[in-house]
Design a protein around this motif. Sequence first.
Motif, PDB file in Angstrom:
ATOM      1  N   ASP A   1      34.138  26.353  10.880  1.00  0.00           N
ATOM      2  CA  ASP A   1      33.966  27.089  12.133  1.00  0.00           C
ATOM      3  C   ASP A   1      33.395  28.489  11.911  1.00  0.00           C
ATOM      4  O   ASP A   1      32.702  29.024  12.771  1.00  0.00           O
ATOM      5  CB  ASP A   1      35.302  27.219  12.869  1.00  0.00           C
ATOM      6  N   ASP A   2      33.680  29.091  10.754  1.00  0.00           N
ATOM      7  CA  ASP A   2      33.298  30.476  10.513  1.00  0.00           C
ATOM      8  C   ASP A   2      32.273  30.673   9.407  1.00  0.00           C
ATOM      9  O   ASP A   2      31.909  31.806   9.097  1.00  0.00           O
ATOM     10  CB  ASP A   2      34.542  31.303  10.170  1.00  0.00           C
ATOM     11  N   GLU A   3      31.799  29.578   8.792  1.00  0.00           N
ATOM     12  CA  GLU A   3      30.881  29.715   7.659  1.00  0.00           C
ATOM     13  C   GLU A   3      29.967  28.492   7.586  1.00  0.00           C
ATOM     14  O   GLU A   3      30.387  27.372   7.852  1.00  0.00           O
ATOM     15  CB  GLU A   3      31.691  29.852   6.370  1.00  0.00           C
ATOM     16  N   PHE A   4      28.719  28.735   7.196  1.00  0.00           N
ATOM     17  CA  PHE A   4      27.740  27.654   7.094  1.00  0.00           C
ATOM     18  C   PHE A   4      26.791  28.008   5.956  1.00  0.00           C
ATOM     19  O   PHE A   4      26.049  28.986   6.046  1.00  0.00           O
ATOM     20  CB  PHE A   4      26.978  27.531   8.414  1.00  0.00           C
ATOM     21  N   GLU A   5      26.821  27.242   4.870  1.00  0.00           N
ATOM     22  CA  GLU A   5      26.019  27.571   3.690  1.00  0.00           C
ATOM     23  C   GLU A   5      24.917  26.545   3.473  1.00  0.00           C
ATOM     24  O   GLU A   5      25.152  25.344   3.547  1.00  0.00           O
ATOM     25  CB  GLU A   5      26.895  27.647   2.439  1.00  0.00           C
TER      26      GLU A   5
ATOM     27  N   VAL B   1      19.177  22.194   2.392  1.00  0.00           N
ATOM     28  CA  VAL B   1      20.284  21.292   2.705  1.00  0.00           C
ATOM     29  C   VAL B   1      21.558  22.089   2.969  1.00  0.00           C
ATOM     30  O   VAL B   1      21.752  23.179   2.438  1.00  0.00           O
ATOM     31  CB  VAL B   1      20.536  20.270   1.572  1.00  0.00           C
ATOM     32  N   VAL B   2      22.418  21.509   3.782  1.00  0.00           N
ATOM     33  CA  VAL B   2      23.721  22.111   4.084  1.00  0.00           C
ATOM     34  C   VAL B   2      24.677  21.734   2.962  1.00  0.00           C
ATOM     35  O   VAL B   2      24.798  20.565   2.607  1.00  0.00           O
ATOM     36  CB  VAL B   2      24.259  21.593   5.436  1.00  0.00           C
ATOM     37  N   VAL B   3      25.363  22.742   2.399  1.00  0.00           N
ATOM     38  CA  VAL B   3      26.331  22.467   1.337  1.00  0.00           C
ATOM     39  C   VAL B   3      27.767  22.762   1.760  1.00  0.00           C
ATOM     40  O   VAL B   3      28.702  22.340   1.088  1.00  0.00           O
ATOM     41  CB  VAL B   3      25.997  23.214   0.023  1.00  0.00           C
TER      42      VAL B   3
END
Length: 118
Positions: free
Chosen positions: A35-39, A29-31
């Motif tokens: 624009d510059d980060e995707f965890e 899952v996306v937490v």
Amino acid sequence: MSLQWEQVIVHSADPAALGKWWAEALGWVVVYASDDEFEIRPEADRMPGLDFVRLEEAKKSKSRLHLDFRPDDQDAEVARLVAHGAQRVDIGQGENPSWVVLADPEGNEFCILGRRSE
């Protein structure tokens, strides 16, 4: 003193695109997204996660760190990931290793391991 492993940072030209690819590949899952980060994480409150962070510099050589995954069925998992956009790569693993080396859409290598020895 204690330490908790929170995440692995993956430098990426397009954090959202690569993070979404990995989220789908792993069923995570996306937490967090900007624009510059995707965890992403296995579950919202479960760590460690993968944190994709923008880095404009292109990948230049073999990754110094990569992830290993041990599936129930190596052949099926390799086929699924290749159909999802992974590519088989040769990083000098030799002939007939018990693992398969793949690369994600930005060229980051990872391995799909064979059966664990009993």
